[in-house]
Design an enzyme around this catalytic site. Structure first.
Site: not given
Ligand SMILES: NC(=O)C1=CN([C@@H]2O[C@H](COP(=O)(O)OP(=O)(O)OC[C@H]3O[C@@H](n4cnc5c(N)ncnc54)[C@H](O)[C@@H]3O)[C@@H](O)[C@H]2O)C=CC1
Ligand SMILES: O=C(O)C(=O)COP(=O)(O)O
Length: 526
Positions: A230, A259, A278
């Site tokens: 993020r 964004e 993104h």
């Molecule tokens: N760029 C993109 O298009 C995408 C971005 N994301 C983002 O990726 C991130 C991770 O997603 P997931 O792995 O699916 O989530 P998840 O919930 O499986 O993992 C997140 C991890 O972060 C940890 N966490 C929470 N607070 C923390 C802190 N202060 N310090 C260190 N670790 C901490 C949690 O314990 C958890 O293990 C989210 O922010 C999500 O929105 C997800 C999908 C696509």
């Molecule tokens: O799933 C997430 O957290 C993402 O950041 C993906 O974002 P998007 O659905 O590609 O706009």
């Protein structure tokens, strides 16, 4: 037919599912003001990261029942406000895990070999091999911040490529990290020792600017940082400064503080940084996954079924839900019953779970009991989403006790409500796994199925009372469907529970209270 607004681009597979049960309007170019103006017509809203679901949108969405986020992060949704309004918010926790992890890995590889700038250079007619000498990731140390779903997959692949792994995640165990080949360390150590740092954690007040000027100053001058999680977890101004001054080796960003990325000095850093718009979740596979996952949940909620991955109510897998559903019904009915018996303002609700239901996840049962308790006062404004908040806001203290060893029935629930008008308790069980029986009222044994209109009395156990109540109801033309009396000792106190075919007319309760021997009487409408 319910109406669904889809305000960000989602895969057709999701639209096809929604179309089975709803009118689907796709409009991906609404301004915030246009969204506020339009949302009042819709029962559901399906979004990705582009749409900002603010308090203004939620306030205007008077018919909204569900907001479906086709992806993971719900930081673009005012979830507390949706919860207060009783709107379910769902996401797709796993649909884009691989896509996002592979994007972070791709960023790491292309940053190490300057692929975007080398590509640009060749396309512009140059042939500059020396300018693009890269580094290997083999045997380098990768620091994974956030070892959840995406971080874990990144760690697994990176390990297979010969990297050493450090991880920081305050919410996972050292054992889990070890399984993934990671050494769980403190954040400052990770920052100091890593050659690559990849972020996979949510943006929260605690994680905002986690990577700031101070943190950057402790990192190796060669460190390369990847953010596909993020925007705002990295302080962009501090990052740009570090890259400009060469105090870190490079960065690759997929997400930004704001964004779409506007005018930003990040755009001017050329070879030191890779920027993508993104794209983490933008693979064909992930888009099909998340669209189906979220569309199915919207469909289910519109059909009155539970959602499997709601972020503001306990998510229940369908097989668990199947088992729990009769108990939720039982808890809700008893909550409603005890709430009406208690009358007035309830200050404390004690829920005793006995037998089978005392094991496993009891949170949904607690929520169901609260929903029942508040439903008389709040009617359809209370639901599984906001019941706990509504109870908290009303200062209702909730106590849960469990006793798995009590085995009269497979499982029984006892609810006591303490309020401004006194304390009442009810116990109920399920017969044959689904039929609700109330087996106890204020500790008087009884056996009645709950019905829509009921009358309960507390009276002296003496001849003639039942007949008097029967004729009184008859004189008001109220038909009795069934009647049960429960007592602890002969000619002591007793309770009477009557199921009625009709609601009790105004004034009859006062007449009942005048009958000699009647101590108290309560009408209940379930
Ligand atoms: N760029 C993109 O298009 C995408 C971005 N994301 C983002 O990726 C991130 C991770 O997603 P997931 O792995 O699916 O989530 P998840 O919930 O499986 O993992 C997140 C991890 O972060 C940890 N966490 C929470 N607070 C923390 C802190 N202060 N310090 C260190 N670790 C901490 C949690 O314990 C958890 O293990 C989210 O922010 C999500 O929105 C997800 C999908 C696509
Ligand atoms: O799933 C997430 O957290 C993402 O950041 C993906 O974002 P998007 O659905 O590609 O706009």
């Amino acid at each position: 037919m319910p109406k669904v607004l889809v305000s960000d681009p989602v895969d057709q597979a999701g639209l096809d599912i929604l179309s089975q049960v709803a009118q689907v309007d796709v409009n991906t170019s609404l301004s915030p003001e246009e969204l506020v103006a339009a949302i009042g017509d819709y029962d559901a809203l399906m979004i990705r990261s582009g749409t900002k679901v603010t308090k203004a949108v939620i306030d205007a969405g008077q018919n909204l029942k569900i907001i479906g986020r086709a992806g993971v992060g719900v930081d673009n949704v005012d979830v507390p406000e949706a919860t207060r309004r009783g709107i379910v918010v769902v996401n797709s926790p796993e649909g884009n895990t691989i896509a996002a992890a592979e994007h972070a890995l791709a960023m790491m590889m292309s940053m190490s070999r300057y692929i975007p700038s080398a590509d640009r250079s060749v396309k512009s007619g140059e042939w500059k091999r020396k300018d693009f000498t890269g580094v290997e990731i083999y045997k380098k140390t990768l620091g994974v911040v956030g070892l959840g779903k995406i971080g874990s997959h990144v760690a697994t692949v990176a390990r297979a490529m010969g990297m050493k792994l450090l991880a920081y995640d305050p919410f996972i165990s050292a054992e889990r990290a070890e399984q993934l080949g990671c050494r769980l360390v403190e954040l400052d150590l990770l920052f100091r020792e890593a050659d690559y740092i990849t972020l996979h954690l949510p943006k929260t007040p605690e994680t905002t600017h986690l990577v700031n000027e101070e943190a950057l100053a402790t990192m190796k001058p060669t460190v390369r940082i990847i953010n596909c999680a993020r925007g705002g977890i990295i302080d962009e101004a501090a990052l740009a400064k570090a890259l400009r001054e060469g105090t870190i080796g490079g960065a690759a960003l997929d997400v930004y503080e704001s964004e779409p990325l506007g005018d930003s000095e990040l755009r001017e850093l050329d070879k030191a940084i890779i920027l993508t718009p993104h794209l983490g979740a933008s693979t064909e596979e992930a888009q099909v996954n998340v669209a189906i996952d979220v569309a199915e949940q919207i469909r289910d909620v519109l059909l009155g079924l539970p959602a499997r991955s709601a972020v503001n109510i306990p998510g229940l897998r369908p097989e668990v839900m199947q088992k729990l559903r009769p108990y939720l019904q039982l808890a809700e009915t008893l909550g409603n019953l005890v709430g009406q018996l208690a009358g007035g303002r309830v200050q404390e609700l004690t829920v005793r779970l006995q037998g089978d239901i005392a094991g496993g996840d009891t949170q949904p049962i607690m929520v169901a009991a609260l929903k029942g308790l508040l439903s008389h006062a709040l009617q359809e404004r209370v639901n599984y989403v906001n019941a706990s908040i509504e109870a908290k806001e009303r200062g209702i203290h909730v106590i849960e006790t469990r006793d798995a060893d009590i085995r009269d029935y497979t499982g029984s629930l006892n609810l006591s409500a303490k309020g401004s008008l006194g304390e009442h308790s009810v116990t109920g069980v399920l017969l044959g796994g689904s039929e609700i029986r109330v087996t106890d009222i204020d500790e008087f044994p009884i056996n009645v199925p709950p019905t829509q209109h009921m009358l309960f009395t507390l009276h002296r156990d003496m001849p003639g009372i039942i007949g008097k109540i029967g004729s009184l109801l008859g004189s008001f033309n109220v038909n009795i469907a069934s009647m049960q009396v429960g007592r602890k000792i002969v000619r002591g106190d007793a309770v009477m529970a009557l199921s009625l075919d009709d609601p009790l007319p105004e004034g009859i309760l006062d007449e009942i209270l005048k009958v000699p021997g009647i101590r108290d009487a309560y009408t209940v409408n379930l």
